[in-house]
Design an enzyme around this catalytic site. Structure first.
Site, PDB file in Angstrom:
ATOM      1  N   LYS A  51       0.820  -1.221   0.000  1.00 30.84           N
ATOM      2  CA  LYS A  51       0.000   0.000   0.000  1.00 30.84           C
ATOM      3  C   LYS A  51       0.848   1.262   0.000  1.00 30.84           C
ATOM      4  O   LYS A  51       0.470   2.262  -0.596  1.00 30.84           O
ATOM      5  CB  LYS A  51      -0.990  -0.010   1.170  1.00 30.84           C
ATOM      6  CG  LYS A  51      -2.062  -1.092   1.015  1.00 30.84           C
ATOM      7  CD  LYS A  51      -3.274  -0.888   1.897  1.00 30.84           C
ATOM      8  CE  LYS A  51      -4.350  -1.907   1.499  1.00 30.84           C
ATOM      9  NZ  LYS A  51      -5.577  -1.783   2.271  1.00 30.84           N
ATOM     10  N   LYS A  80      -5.757 -10.267  -6.311  1.00 32.12           N
ATOM     11  CA  LYS A  80      -6.986 -10.456  -5.535  1.00 32.12           C
ATOM     12  C   LYS A  80      -8.020  -9.397  -5.912  1.00 32.12           C
ATOM     13  O   LYS A  80      -7.660  -8.276  -6.294  1.00 32.12           O
ATOM     14  CB  LYS A  80      -6.693 -10.428  -4.029  1.00 32.12           C
ATOM     15  CG  LYS A  80      -6.442  -9.067  -3.424  1.00 32.12           C
ATOM     16  CD  LYS A  80      -6.640  -9.054  -1.897  1.00 32.12           C
ATOM     17  CE  LYS A  80      -6.723  -7.607  -1.402  1.00 32.12           C
ATOM     18  NZ  LYS A  80      -7.259  -7.404  -0.088  1.00 32.12           N
ATOM     19  N   LYS A  85     -11.095  -3.743  -3.037  1.00 35.40           N
ATOM     20  CA  LYS A  85     -11.787  -2.456  -3.069  1.00 35.40           C
ATOM     21  C   LYS A  85     -10.881  -1.379  -3.621  1.00 35.40           C
ATOM     22  O   LYS A  85     -11.285  -0.533  -4.393  1.00 35.40           O
ATOM     23  CB  LYS A  85     -12.155  -2.031  -1.634  1.00 35.40           C
ATOM     24  CG  LYS A  85     -13.304  -2.792  -1.064  1.00 35.40           C
ATOM     25  CD  LYS A  85     -13.698  -2.226   0.286  1.00 35.40           C
ATOM     26  CE  LYS A  85     -13.030  -3.003   1.390  1.00 35.40           C
ATOM     27  NZ  LYS A  85     -13.657  -2.978   2.680  1.00 35.40           N
TER      28      LYS A  85
HETATM   29  P1  ATP Z   1      -8.466  -3.242   0.313  1.00 30.58           P
HETATM   30  O1  ATP Z   1      -8.443  -3.702  -1.100  1.00 30.58           O
HETATM   31  O2  ATP Z   1      -8.726  -1.795   0.461  1.00 30.58           O
HETATM   32  O3  ATP Z   1      -7.327  -3.783   1.119  1.00 30.58           O
HETATM   33  P2  ATP Z   1     -10.294  -5.294   0.849  1.00 30.58           P
HETATM   34  O4  ATP Z   1     -11.110  -5.382  -0.375  1.00 30.58           O
HETATM   35  O5  ATP Z   1      -9.167  -6.275   1.042  1.00 30.58           O
HETATM   36  O6  ATP Z   1      -9.754  -3.834   0.959  1.00 30.58           O
HETATM   37  P3  ATP Z   1     -10.986  -5.422   3.660  1.00 30.58           P
HETATM   38  O7  ATP Z   1     -11.953  -4.583   4.392  1.00 30.58           O
HETATM   39  O8  ATP Z   1      -9.557  -5.092   3.874  1.00 30.58           O
HETATM   40  O9  ATP Z   1     -11.270  -5.377   2.085  1.00 30.58           O
HETATM   41  O10 ATP Z   1     -11.238  -6.945   3.963  1.00 30.58           O
HETATM   42  C1  ATP Z   1     -12.324  -7.503   4.673  1.00 30.58           C
HETATM   43  C2  ATP Z   1     -12.173  -9.011   4.691  1.00 30.58           C
HETATM   44  O11 ATP Z   1     -12.324  -9.529   3.363  1.00 30.58           O
HETATM   45  C3  ATP Z   1     -10.793  -9.504   5.171  1.00 30.58           C
HETATM   46  O12 ATP Z   1     -10.968 -10.647   5.970  1.00 30.58           O
HETATM   47  C4  ATP Z   1     -10.077  -9.849   3.902  1.00 30.58           C
HETATM   48  O13 ATP Z   1      -9.089 -10.843   4.088  1.00 30.58           O
HETATM   49  C5  ATP Z   1     -11.222 -10.384   3.057  1.00 30.58           C
HETATM   50  N1  ATP Z   1     -10.946 -10.248   1.628  1.00 30.58           N
HETATM   51  C6  ATP Z   1     -10.752  -9.090   0.954  1.00 30.58           C
HETATM   52  N2  ATP Z   1     -10.533  -9.327  -0.360  1.00 30.58           N
HETATM   53  C7  ATP Z   1     -10.584 -10.682  -0.507  1.00 30.58           C
HETATM   54  C8  ATP Z   1     -10.438 -11.559  -1.627  1.00 30.58           C
HETATM   55  N3  ATP Z   1     -10.218 -11.075  -2.845  1.00 30.58           N
HETATM   56  N4  ATP Z   1     -10.568 -12.886  -1.432  1.00 30.58           N
HETATM   57  C9  ATP Z   1     -10.809 -13.392  -0.203  1.00 30.58           C
HETATM   58  N5  ATP Z   1     -10.954 -12.611   0.910  1.00 30.58           N
HETATM   59  C10 ATP Z   1     -10.844 -11.279   0.756  1.00 30.58           C
END
Ligand code: ATP
Ligand code: LTN
Length: 344
Positions: free
Chosen positions: A123, A206, A209
């Site tokens: 990040k 992955k 967001k």
């Molecule tokens: P960012 O991309 O901003 O890091 P994020 O999409 O990873 O955000 P978070 O709020 O950080 O979202 O994650 C919430 C939960 O969703 C966490 O347990 C994270 O591990 C899970 N998660 C996020 N993206 C994935 C993914 N692509 N596959 C599986 N689990 C995910």
């Protein structure tokens, strides 16, 4: 005071959090984490929170947007099946013990140890490490505090959080060794199959967001027709046979994972069902399954969002349950560290 003696009589605890950094959850959040939260509330004592303190580590969002996103998270959790009468649902910023314990843990964390966290590296690399906030740097220590306050047995998250869980266990062990056994070492609860849902346009990264392009991410609150179109336009691989092969067919394998998770049919079963048919059939039928799944989810969320007082009541109740546990752990920690208790 320790809560160990009565712990045997209680269900084991489970805790997790999600950041209010978008208007909607995406399929990675849902399949990777929240679906497990829903299942675990049957057998565990659950604490689920909105990580709004974490949400300001990457810059300062518009305050009105942050507030709205936090409420949207609560509505989506309930719409997904988190039952507020069984699970404490609360906002991190409303339980001051999180920030207070984080300070103590920061003083036990090595600078080099924090620096090795890959999420910080990824990040902070975006705008150059020099412009990343100190909050982003200490993010994993706050996460450790979030967890250790509740002494949970399991922390259900996606694969990307595994390293943070390892740091949490290290810090817990270090505190226990340095002072006195205070924290339980929590186990990550990561389901292999859905641990990493991939970006539909870039099926090696992955679904995220912050990093995915709009076409790569299925948002749970999007117009279901838009989500169906994204599935139909997902990047697929060379060849035409539907087969699970992460290395050579990451796009199709990702679609099979999503299909399997949404319908509870095994990947093997799906592969057999699409034998001799092309990618088009798979995508069309998965698009229908996605529409069938997100439509009622979206309707339930929108109805819950119309009842602001109801959402605030859920958060009030959750906060009360959370504060009761968190304050007890923090009092133990402060005592062991040697802080003088406030006079009555
Ligand atoms: P960012 O991309 O901003 O890091 P994020 O999409 O990873 O955000 P978070 O709020 O950080 O979202 O994650 C919430 C939960 O969703 C966490 O347990 C994270 O591990 C899970 N998660 C996020 N993206 C994935 C993914 N692509 N596959 C599986 N689990 C995910
Ligand atoms: N870092 C997590 C969100 C999070 C969390 C936690 C998850 C903050 N504190 C405590 C589990 C337990 C993420 O999803 N990116």
């Amino acid at each position: 005071m320790s809560d160990a003696p009565s712990a045997a009589a209680r269900r084991p605890r489970v805790l997790s959090g999600i950041q209010p950094t978008a208007d909607s959850f995406h399929f990675g959040n849902y399949l990777g984490a929240i679906r497990q939260w829903v299942g675990l509330q049957e057998t565990h004592e659950p604490f689920f929170f909105i990580a709004d303190l974490h949400a300001i580590t990457m810059g300062q969002p518009d305050p009105a947007v942050l507030r709205e996103r936090s409420r949207r998270c609560v509505a989506q959790l309930v719409a997904a099946g988190i039952d507020p009468s069984r699970s404490a649902i609360f906002l991190q910023s409303q339980v001051p013990a999180h920030a207070e314990l984080a300070w103590v843990l920061q003083c036990l964390t090595g600078f080099g140890e924090a620096r090795r966290m890959t999420q910080f590296k990824d990040k902070s690399a975006k705008d150059g490490e020099g412009s990343a906030s100190v909050g982003l740097f200490t993010y994993p220590v706050l996460m450790a505090a979030d967890i250790l306050l509740y002494r949970p047995e399991f922390v259900p998250v996606g694969e990307d959080q595994r390293q943070h869980l390892e740091l949490t266990r290290d810090l817990a062990g270090r505190f226990n060794h340095r002072y006195k056994k205070t924290f339980r070492l929590p186990e990550p609860y990561i389901l292999r199959q859905t641990a990493k849902i991939l970006d539909l346009q870039e099926p090696t990264a992955k679904m995220s967001k912050s990093a995915s392009s709009p076409g790569g991410i299925i948002e749970m609150l999007d117009d279901p027709r838009v989500s169906a179109k994204k599935i139909r336009s997902a990047v697929t691989d060379s060849g035409s046979d539907v087969r699970y092969d992460e290395e050579h067919k990451p796009g199709i394998s990702n679609l099979l994972t999503i299909f399997s998770a949404l319908t509870d049919r095994s990947v093997d079963d799906l592969v057999k069902a699409y034998d001799g048919r092309g990618y088009g059939d798979l995508k069309r039928e998965l698009a229908d399954a996605v529409v069938g799944f997100v439509t009622p989810f979206r309707d339930r969320t929108l109805a819950l969002l119309d009842d602001r007082a109801g959402l605030d009541a859920i958060l009030g109740e959750g906060r009360e349950k959370a504060v009761a546990v968190a304050e007890r752990t923090l009092a133990d920690v402060y005592d062991r560290v040697g802080f003088v208790p406030a006079g009555r």
